[in-house]
Design a protein around this motif. Structure first.
Motif, PDB file in Angstrom:
ATOM      1  N   UNK A 287       1.218  14.305  -7.096  1.00  0.00           N
ATOM      2  CA  UNK A 287       1.062  12.959  -6.534  1.00  0.00           C
ATOM      3  C   UNK A 287      -0.264  12.340  -6.953  1.00  0.00           C
ATOM      4  N   UNK A 288      -1.296  13.166  -7.101  1.00  0.00           N
ATOM      5  CA  UNK A 288      -2.596  12.655  -7.533  1.00  0.00           C
ATOM      6  C   UNK A 288      -2.512  12.058  -8.928  1.00  0.00           C
ATOM      7  N   UNK A 289      -1.795  12.742  -9.826  1.00  0.00           N
ATOM      8  CA  UNK A 289      -1.655  12.181 -11.176  1.00  0.00           C
ATOM      9  C   UNK A 289      -0.912  10.856 -11.132  1.00  0.00           C
ATOM     10  N   UNK A 290       0.134  10.767 -10.314  1.00  0.00           N
ATOM     11  CA  UNK A 290       0.854   9.496 -10.165  1.00  0.00           C
ATOM     12  C   UNK A 290      -0.074   8.406  -9.639  1.00  0.00           C
ATOM     13  N   UNK A 291      -0.912   8.754  -8.672  1.00  0.00           N
ATOM     14  CA  UNK A 291      -1.841   7.777  -8.102  1.00  0.00           C
ATOM     15  C   UNK A 291      -2.859   7.311  -9.136  1.00  0.00           C
ATOM     16  N   UNK A 292      -3.418   8.250  -9.896  1.00  0.00           N
ATOM     17  CA  UNK A 292      -4.399   7.889 -10.918  1.00  0.00           C
ATOM     18  C   UNK A 292      -3.792   6.966 -11.969  1.00  0.00           C
ATOM     19  N   UNK A 293      -2.568   7.253 -12.387  1.00  0.00           N
ATOM     20  CA  UNK A 293      -1.889   6.377 -13.342  1.00  0.00           C
ATOM     21  C   UNK A 293      -1.671   4.991 -12.738  1.00  0.00           C
ATOM     22  N   UNK A 294      -1.330   4.972 -11.452  1.00  0.00           N
ATOM     23  CA  UNK A 294      -1.103   3.698 -10.769  1.00  0.00           C
ATOM     24  C   UNK A 294      -2.388   2.876 -10.697  1.00  0.00           C
ATOM     25  N   UNK A 295      -3.525   3.555 -10.594  1.00  0.00           N
ATOM     26  CA  UNK A 295      -4.802   2.852 -10.472  1.00  0.00           C
ATOM     27  C   UNK A 295      -5.423   2.528 -11.828  1.00  0.00           C
ATOM     28  N   UNK A 296      -4.723   2.827 -12.916  1.00  0.00           N
ATOM     29  CA  UNK A 296      -5.208   2.403 -14.223  1.00  0.00           C
ATOM     30  C   UNK A 296      -5.721   3.499 -15.127  1.00  0.00           C
ATOM     31  N   UNK A 297      -5.658   4.742 -14.717  1.00  0.00           N
ATOM     32  CA  UNK A 297      -6.102   5.830 -15.580  1.00  0.00           C
ATOM     33  C   UNK A 297      -5.103   6.042 -16.716  1.00  0.00           C
TER      34      UNK A 297
END
Length: 486
Positions: free
Chosen positions: A103-113
Motif C-alpha cells: 500500500x505504501x508503494x501505491x501511495x507514493x505513486x499516487x503522490x507523484x513518486x
C-alpha cells in the motif's frame, strides 16, 4: 550519476534477496511473546477467543484492558482458534507488514513518486530494523501502518467514507490514529470539501468513540494489574510541570532522530525538505502524528516506524532534482548494512535480539526460559500464583496466574529519574494481596526496571519472605523462589 539497467537490476535483486533472508530469519525465531507488549496482546487475544471479553485472564483478578485498543487482539484471537504455534501467530503481523509495504508503494505513486523512486523508498523501509521487528512480532504497528496508508489512499481518491472507515480502524489499532483523523479532516476543510469532511468525521468518530468511552469507564488503578501499571501514559495525567518538560525534551530529540538506522543525523535535512517540497495531506499527518508522540510517556522511536516511508518521501522530494540521488541511496543502504553485519550471529540465535534491539530486545534467553517454565509446569499446583517482572509471559508459558507486583510510573522507568522504581514493600504487598506462591527472577537484560526489581527480590530473600527452589539445569540468573508461609 546513472547506473546501467543491468547493474540496477542486479542491485535490486541482491537487495530484495537480503530483505527476504532477514524476514525469514526473524519469522523463524522460536519465541512468540518474549517482548512484554507482544505477550500482553497474546493474553488478551486468548481471553477474547475464550469468550471472556477484552480482559486479562492472566491475573488473579481479571481486569479490563484499557491501554491498547482492541483491533489487533481481536484479529489475533482468530489465529489462536486455529493454533498457538509461534510461526502461525506471526503470520498476522507478517501479512500486515507485506500489505503495508504494498500500500505504501501505491501511495507514493499516487503522490507523484516515480516507479523507481517508490520501489527504492519501500525497500529502504522494509530493511529498517524496527520495521523488521514490528512485522515479525505480535505487536500492532504493522497493522496500523497498513490501515493508515490505505486511509490516505482512499482520501486521495476522494472516497471519504472509506477513508473514514480505515482511519477509524487504524485508531482502534493505535490511539495515535487520532492524528490521522485530524489531518484528514483539516485537509478536506482546507480544500473546501466540506461534505467529504462531514462524512469522514461522522464515520471515523462513530467507530472510535465507543472505544474511548469504554476505556475511560473501565480504567483501573490496581497496582497489580497491567492496566494499572500504565494508567497514565501521557503527560497530561499525573506528571509535575518539570517532568512534562523532561518528557517533551527527550521525545522531541527521539522523534527527530528516528528511526535510528535511517534518520539519525538527518533531522536538519528532514526539516529543510519539509519546508522545500510540501504536500499537505501526508506532511500534515506526519506532523500531527509526531506531535502526538511528544506527549506519550515512552520513547517514541518504535512508534515512528509506521510513518517512516513518509519521512523518507519528504527527503526524496527535497533531493528530487539532485543528480547524485542514487549515490545518496547507496550510501544509506551501506549505513543500514552495518547493524545487519554486526548482529547476524545474534539474529540466527534463539534469543532474537541484536538486530531488533532498538524496538525492544528479547530480555532473556529463550532456551533457558523453557527449562524454568517446564519446571514450574511440572512442579507447581495449577492454582498457584506467580510473581514475575514479565507476568504475561509467565502465564502464557506456564498456565499459572501471574502478577508483576509493582506499579512503577512510566516516567521513572523511561526517563531515569529514580534508581528504585521497584521497592521490596511493593512486592511484599502484592504477595499478600494476590496470594502469591512463587516468584520468578530472570536476567531481564536492558529492561529499565531490572536492577531495582532484582535488588527488591534480594531484599525479600534476606528478610525470609521467599526462599530459593532448586531448578535442575537452570542457568545462572534464572531462579525460582517459593513464598515462605508462617
Amino acid at each position: 550519476m546513472t547506473l546501467e539497467r543491468g547493474a540496477q537490476r542486479a542491485i535490486i535483486a541482491a537487495y530484495f534477496s537480503l530483505i527476504g533472508a532477514v524476514y525469514v530469519a526473524a519469522w523463524l525465531l522460536p519465541a512468540a511473546g518474549l517482548f512484554q507488549d507482544s505477550a500482553v496482546h497474546l493474553v488478551t487475544a486468548k481471553t477474547i477467543a475464550a469468550g471472556h471479553g477484552y480482559t486479562f485472564d492472566s491475573l488473579p483478578r481479571s481486569v479490563p484492558e484499557t491501554q491498547f485498543p482492541p483491533l489487533f487482539s481481536v484479529l489475533l484471537a482468530g489465529f489462536t482458534l486455529v493454533s498457538s504455534q509461534a510461526l502461525w501467530l506471526k503470520v498476522l503481523p507478517l501479512a500486515c507488514g507485506a500489505g503495508w509495504l504494498w500500500a505504501t508503494r501505491r501511495l507514493l505513486l499516487k503522490m507523484g513518486a516515480s516507479r523507481n523512486a517508490s520501489l527504492m523508498l519501500v525497500a529502504l523501509t522494509a530493511l529498517s530494523p524496527t520495521v523488521v521487528f514490528l512485522a515479525t512480532t505480535l505487536v500492532p504497528e504493522a497493522l496500523f501502518g497498513l490501515l493508515a496508508t490505505v486511509a490516505l489512499l482512499m482520501l486521495l481518491d476522494e472516497r471519504a467514507l472509506l477513508a473514514g472507515l480505515f482511519a477509524g480502524l487504524a485508531t482502534l489499532t493505535q490511539t495515535s490514529g487520532v492524528a490521522l483523523i485530524a489531518a484528514c479532516i483539516l485537509t478536506l476543510v482546507a480544500q473546501r470539501r466540506f461534505r467529504g469532511a462531514a462524512i469522514f468525521a461522522l464515520v471515523a468518530m462513530t467507530m472510535v468513540a465507543p472505544w474511548f468511552g469504554w476505556s475511560l469507564a473501565h480504567m483501573t488503578h490496581d497496582a497489580s494489574s497491567v492496566g494499572g501499571m500504565r494508567a497514565a501514559t501521557n503527560i497530561f495525567t499525573g506528571l509535575a510541570a518539570s517532568e512534562k518538560v523532561v518528557v517533551l525534551g527527550h521525545n522531541l530529540l527521539g522523534v527527530l532522530a528516528s528511526p535510528y538506522p535511517l534518520l539519525t543525523g538527518f533531522s536538519s535535512v528532514l526539516i529543510w525538505c519539509l519546508v522545500k517540497r510540501r504536500q499537505m495531506l501526508p506532511d500534515l499527518f506526519v506532523g500531527l502524528y509526531s506531535l502526538a508522540l511528544l506527549f506519550y510517556i515512552a520513547p517514541p522511536e518504535r512508534f515512528v516506524a509506521p510513518v517512516l516511508p513518509l519521512f523518507l518521501w519528504m527527503v526524496w522530494r527535497g533531493f528530487r532534482y539532485i543528480k547524485v540521488r542514487e549515490a545518496l541511496a547507496a550510501l544509506v543502504i551501506v549505513v543500514m548494512a552495518i547493524p545487519i553485519y554486526g548482529d547476524v550471529s545474534r539474529l540466527i540465535g534463539a534469543r532474537g535480539s541484536g538486530y531488533f534491539s532498538l524496538a525492544g530486545a528479547a530480555p532473556d534467553d529463550w532456551n533457558h526460559l523453557q527449562k524454568l517454565y517446564g519446571f514450574i509446569r511440572d512442579n507447581t499446583a495449577p492454582e498457584s500464583v506467580v510473581l514475575a517482572n514479565l507476568d504475561a509471559l509467565q502465564f502464557l508459558n506456564t498456565g499459572r496466574k501471574a502478577v508483576r507486583g509493582f506499579a512503577a510510573k512510566d516516567f521513572d522507568l523511561y526517563y531515569g529519574t529514580t534508581e528504585s522504581p521497584v521497592s521490596p514493600d511493593q512486592l511484599s504487598r502484592t504477595i499478600v494481596e494476590s496470594n502469591v506462591n512463587y516468584l520468578v527472577l530472570t536476567p531481564d537484560h536492558d529492561l529499565p526496571e531490572s536492577a531495582s526489581f532484582h535488588r527488591s527480590v534480594e531484599a525479600l530473600e534476606r528478610g525470609n519472605v521467599i526462599e530459593p527452589v532448586g531448578v535442575p539445569g537452570a542457568a545462572a540468573g534464572y531462579s525460582l523462589f517459593k513464598v515462605v508461609t508462617h
